[in-house]
Design an enzyme around this catalytic site. Structure first.
Site, PDB file in Angstrom:
ATOM      1  N   HIS A 119     -75.133  -6.736  28.804  1.00 56.64           N
ATOM      2  CA  HIS A 119     -76.419  -7.239  28.321  1.00 56.64           C
ATOM      3  C   HIS A 119     -76.658  -6.919  26.850  1.00 56.64           C
ATOM      4  CE1 HIS A 119     -78.164  -3.165  28.503  1.00 56.64           C
ATOM      5  NE2 HIS A 119     -77.520  -3.037  29.645  1.00 56.64           N
ATOM      6  N   ASP A 120     -77.286  -7.863  26.178  1.00 56.35           N
ATOM      7  CA  ASP A 120     -77.721  -7.705  24.785  1.00 56.35           C
ATOM      8  C   ASP A 120     -76.561  -7.588  23.800  1.00 56.35           C
ATOM      9  OD1 ASP A 120     -80.678  -7.469  25.420  1.00 56.35           O
ATOM     10  OD2 ASP A 120     -79.913  -5.735  26.526  1.00 56.35           O
ATOM     11  N   GLY A 137     -73.550  -2.463  27.132  1.00 59.82           N
ATOM     12  CA  GLY A 137     -74.696  -3.164  26.570  1.00 59.82           C
ATOM     13  C   GLY A 137     -74.856  -2.931  25.076  1.00 59.82           C
TER      14      GLY A 137
END
Length: 257
Positions: A119-120, A137
């Site tokens: 994520h991100d 992440g």
């Protein structure tokens, strides 16, 4: 060009020029641009926007929620550019609210089998993630970087443009642009696989000859060329030792000793 076994949410926007193969699943709030191909068994959840001329192989998982305990199913996003190759079993997760809410992948990237984009993450253009490269992440990968096979990359790390990370390297700090970065390769041969040879029916005499050859190769103070010359001078040591010597002589990259 949507296979009858594919499941496409009515709210998804899939260009008519796309090919969606058998057993693909495309969720709501997914937008797929021109001339993309989902070969089979591809899963895409939204909100996800995918550009044009991308190709996704079987069992790629794209746009699912992040692996984050604080994620509460917020409508965070994934955006992917054009002309990317996303191979089988690759996984690409959407962002988190606390991380900015979006995961981005540029264009002309090659994401190989089992690679993971957490994520991100923000990935530039012409990036290569080799098999099972794993981005935690919030990782940034700049243009033209190569992350080798089986490389875990710690959260919040930045990998500089045009860098190359050798396979199996654990990355916990930022990687310099233009650099070659690799873990220590302290690999050695620790003798002969005697038990395996016994189980395969090698006679005691064959194993004895091989053990002698390995002592000369690994335990003497001779370099490889000198060790081979010594073994040749000892006369006929049998087919197994001859095969071992031939293997070493034909090696282009050198052998592990």
């Amino acid at each position: 060009m949507i296979h009858p076994t594919a499941v496409v949410d009515p709210a998804a926007r899939v260009s008519e020029s796309c090919t969606v193969g058998p057993f693909c699943v495309i969720g709501a709030e997914v937008e797929i641009g021109e001339n993309c191909e989902l070969i089979s068994h591809v899963v895409i959840h939204g909100p996800t926007k995918i550009g044009s001329n991308n190709r996704l192989w079987p069992f790629a998982i794209v746009g699912i929620g992040p692996q984050d305990y604080t994620f509460k199913n917020e409508p965070t996003r994934l955006e992917i550019g054009d002309r990317n190759l996303i191979r089988e079993y690759a996984s690409i997760h959407r962002g988190t609210v606390k991380g900015g809410g979006i995961t981005r992948i540029g264009s002309d990237c090659f994401i190989m089998a089992y690679a993971h984009v957490g994520h991100d993450c923000h990935i530039g253009n012409h990036v290569m993630l080799v098999n099972a490269a794993t981005l935690g992440g919030h990782v940034t990968v700049q243009d033209w970087a190569v992350v080798g096979a089986l490389c875990p990359v710690h959260q919040f790390v930045t990998i500089g443009a045009h860098s190359y990370i050798g396979g199996g390297t654990t990355i916990t700090q930022d990687v310099l642009p233009f650099s070659k970065t690799v873990a220590s390769r302290d690999v050695s041969a620790y003798g002969m696989n005697s038990v395996g040879l016994q189980r395969r029916g090698f006679s005691a005499e064959r194993i004895k000859k091989l053990k002698h050859a390995y002592r000369v190769l690994l335990a003497s103070k001779l370099n490889t060329s000198q060790a081979l010359e010594k073994l040749r001078s000892e006369g006929d040591l049998g087919e197994d030792v001859a095969m071992l010597m031939d293997f070493i002589e034909k090696s282009d990259r050198g052998v592990i000793k």
